[in-house]
Write a protein that holds these residues in place. Structure first.
Motif, PDB file in Angstrom:
ATOM      1  N   THR A   9     -19.230  -4.826  13.885  1.00 28.37           N
ATOM      2  CA  THR A   9     -19.268  -6.036  14.715  1.00 28.37           C
ATOM      3  C   THR A   9     -19.726  -5.748  16.144  1.00 28.37           C
ATOM      4  N   TYR A  14     -16.221 -10.087  19.680  1.00 26.86           N
ATOM      5  CA  TYR A  14     -17.148  -9.858  18.567  1.00 26.86           C
ATOM      6  C   TYR A  14     -17.615 -11.109  17.841  1.00 26.86           C
ATOM      7  N   ASP A  15     -17.067 -12.263  18.168  1.00 27.43           N
ATOM      8  CA  ASP A  15     -17.515 -13.473  17.480  1.00 27.43           C
ATOM      9  C   ASP A  15     -18.682 -14.076  18.256  1.00 27.43           C
ATOM     10  N   THR A  20     -10.846 -16.879  17.511  1.00 29.21           N
ATOM     11  CA  THR A  20     -12.032 -16.825  16.645  1.00 29.21           C
ATOM     12  C   THR A  20     -12.487 -15.404  16.335  1.00 29.21           C
ATOM     13  N   ASP A  21     -11.877 -14.408  16.963  1.00 25.00           N
ATOM     14  CA  ASP A  21     -12.416 -13.048  16.847  1.00 25.00           C
ATOM     15  C   ASP A  21     -12.057 -12.400  15.507  1.00 25.00           C
ATOM     16  N   PRO A  22     -13.022 -11.710  14.903  1.00 22.91           N
ATOM     17  CA  PRO A  22     -12.736 -11.071  13.611  1.00 22.91           C
ATOM     18  C   PRO A  22     -11.950  -9.762  13.727  1.00 22.91           C
ATOM     19  N   ARG A  55     -24.406  -9.091  20.828  1.00 24.59           N
ATOM     20  CA  ARG A  55     -23.278  -9.439  21.703  1.00 24.59           C
ATOM     21  C   ARG A  55     -23.723  -9.514  23.154  1.00 24.59           C
ATOM     22  N   SER A  84     -18.579 -17.747  19.622  1.00 27.86           N
ATOM     23  CA  SER A  84     -17.693 -18.185  20.707  1.00 27.86           C
ATOM     24  C   SER A  84     -17.744 -17.294  21.949  1.00 27.86           C
ATOM     25  N   ASP A 128     -11.869 -10.250  22.782  1.00 33.70           N
ATOM     26  CA  ASP A 128     -11.493 -10.222  21.372  1.00 33.70           C
ATOM     27  C   ASP A 128     -10.063 -10.680  21.104  1.00 33.70           C
TER      28      ASP A 128
END
Ligand code: SP5
Ligand code: ZN
Length: 372
Positions: free
Chosen positions: A42, A346-347, A312-314, A47, A350, A308
C-alpha cells in the motif's frame, strides 16, 4: 476574516509551504512480503501525487526540497545504515539476484537476532543476501533501483522544512515519501528507510532549538523515533497509536511502560489505543500529549503526521475522521513553530481530504491568516 477553514462560499486556502521532492516517485517497492507471501503493498508512489495535488488545489505553495549534505542524517543514523541503503541495490543487482534468480527487490531472509547469535560478535557478512538482514528488521520493506534517490529526497524534504521553521516560518510540511518513523539508529523497516522526523528534530536542534517535542499521530507507534531519542532529554517523544499489544505493528514497542532511559527517563510517552478508537478517544489522547509537551516549553515541534488512523485506511483499525484530523492539526500547531512530516496513510481515495483537513487545522492552530 478569511481563515484557512473551509467556510461556505469561500475558497479554502492552506497557506503552509509543502516541500516536495520529485525523486520520491522513484521508490517503487513493488509490494511487501507479508507473512511469507508478496502482496501488492500500500506504500505506493501514487500516495505522494494524491497528497501533493490535493494540497496544491487547496492553495498550498509547493516548493522543491533542497539538497543537503549528510551531516544531520549521519548524526541521527549509523553511517553503516546510510551506506548500506545507498549501495544495497547495486550490490544486489551486481550479485545477479534479479537477472539470475528473479529476485527483483532487496528482501532479507536471515536476521541476526540475539537468540541466533547467542553472544557471538555481530559480523557484516560479505554476501549481500546475508547482509540485508543486518540492517532491515522485517520483510515488508523492499528496496529497488530508484529507492535510494527517493529515500534521500525525503530526508532533503524534511531538512528543507526544518530550515524554514528554524529560520522563522511558523509551519512547514514535508511531503516525505517513503515515510520514516519506524527507522531506528541502525535498522529500517515498516515501509521506512531513513527517519525523516528524527532528522528534522536533529536539524532544529542544530539550528538552535534547545528542546524539541516530537508528536507522532500516525496510527502505528514510531518505534524508530522513540529509540533514537530514548536516552536524550533534549528531544521529547510522544505517540498515540493502535495498541501493539492488541496485535499490531510494530509489535515489540509502543507500550505505555516505555518512558525513556538514563538521561532520557521521563522524556518518552506512549498512549496505546484500543482498535476501533474513533475521534473522541483519539483526540483526548492527542490533547494529553500536547498538554505534556507544553510543560517542557519546547522551542520547536515535529509532528509525525500519519493519516492512517483514518477510518478508511486499510492498514489500521482506528476510526478517525477528517474532522478529527483537523482538530488534531489545531492542537499540535498551537504548541509552537512546527515541522509537519508525512508518515503513513494509504487509502488513496481519502488521503487528499485528510491532508487538507490536518493542514487546515494546523494553520488555524498556528493563527495563520489565509486572507490577503
Ligand atoms: C509508516 C507506516 O505507516 N508504516 C506502517 C507499517 C505497518 N505495515 C504493516 C503491514 C501489515 C500487512 N499489511 C496487510 C494489510 C491487510 N489489510
Ligand atoms: Zn502508520
Amino acid at each position: 476574516m478569511l481563515t484557512s477553514a473551509i467556510s461556505a462560499g469561500e475558497v479554502s486556502l492552506v497557506r503552509i509551504p509543502v516541500i516536495w521532492s520529485e525523486e520520491c516517485l522513484r521508490h517503487e517497492p513493488a509490494g511487501e512480503v507479508w507473512l511469507g507471501v508478496r502482496d501488492e503493498g500500500t506504500e505506493v508512489p501514487a500516495r505522494a501525487v494524491v497528497l501533493r495535488d490535493a494540497l496544491a488545489a487547496a492553495g498550498a505553495p509547493v516548493l522543491p526540497a533542497r539538497p543537503h549534505g549528510d551531516e544531520i542524517v549521519r548524526t541521527v543514523h549509523d553511517p553503516e545504515l546510510v551506506d548500506h541503503l545507498a549501495g544495497v541495490w547495486q550490490a544486489w543487482a551486481g550479485a545477479g539476484l534479479p537477472a539470475e534468480y528473479g529476485r527483483d527487490r532487496v528482501v532479507p531472509y536471515v536476521f541476526p537476532t540475539p537468540g541466533m547469535l547467542s553472544g557471538l560478535p555481530l559480523r557484516s557478512p560479505p554476501a549481500v543476501p546475508g547482509r540485508a538482514g543486518l540492517f532491515c528488521y522485517d520483510t515488508m520493506t523492499l528496496v529497488g533501483p530508484g529507492s535510494w534517490a527517493a529515500i534521500r529526497g525525503a530526508a532533503d524534504a524534511a531538512l528543507t522544512a526544518a530550515d524554514l521553521v528554524g529560520s522563522g516560518e511558523r509551519l512547514a510540511y514535508a511531503l516525505c515519501r517513503p515515510p520514516g518513523h519506524h527507522v531506528t539508529r541502525g535498522a529500517y523497516g515498516g515501509s521506512c528507510y531513513l527517519n525523516n522526523a528524527a532528522i528534522a528534530a536533529q536539524a532544529l536542534r542544530a539550528a538552535g532549538a534547545r528542546r524539541v517535542a516530537v508528536i507522532d499521530i500516525d496510527a502505528h507507534h514510531g518505534n524508530g523515533t522513540q529509540m533514537i531519542f530514548y536516552e536524550r532529554p533534549d528531544v521529547w517523544y510522544g505517540s498515540l497509536h493502535v495498541d501493539p499489544g492488541a496485535g499490531w505493528f510494530p509489535h515489540y514497542a509502543g507500550y505505555a511502560a516505555e518512558r525513556g532511559r538514563g538521561d532520557g527517563e521521563g522524556f518518552n510517552r506512549n498512549l496505546p489505543l484500543a482498535p476501533g478508537t474513533g475521534d473522541d478517544g483519539w483526540l483526548a489522547a492527542v490533547s494529553t500529549l500536547c498538554d505534556e509537551a507544553r510543560t517542557l516549553a519546547p522551542d520547536a515541534v515535529v509532528v509525525s503526521l500519519g493519516l492512517d488512523a483514518a477510518a478508511t485506511d486499510p492498514e489500521s483499525p482506528l476510526c478517525v475522521t477528517e474532522t478529527g484530523y483537523r482538530a488534531a492539526g489545531r492542537l499540535v500547531a498551537a504548541l509552537g513553530p512546527a515541522v509537519l512530516i508525512q508518515e503513513g496513510g494509504y487509502d488513496l481515495a481519502s488521503l487528499g481530504g485528510l491532508a487538507v483537513a490536518a493542514l487546515s487545522g494546523a494553520a488555524e492552530g498556528a493563527g495563520l491568516d489565509a486572507s490577503s
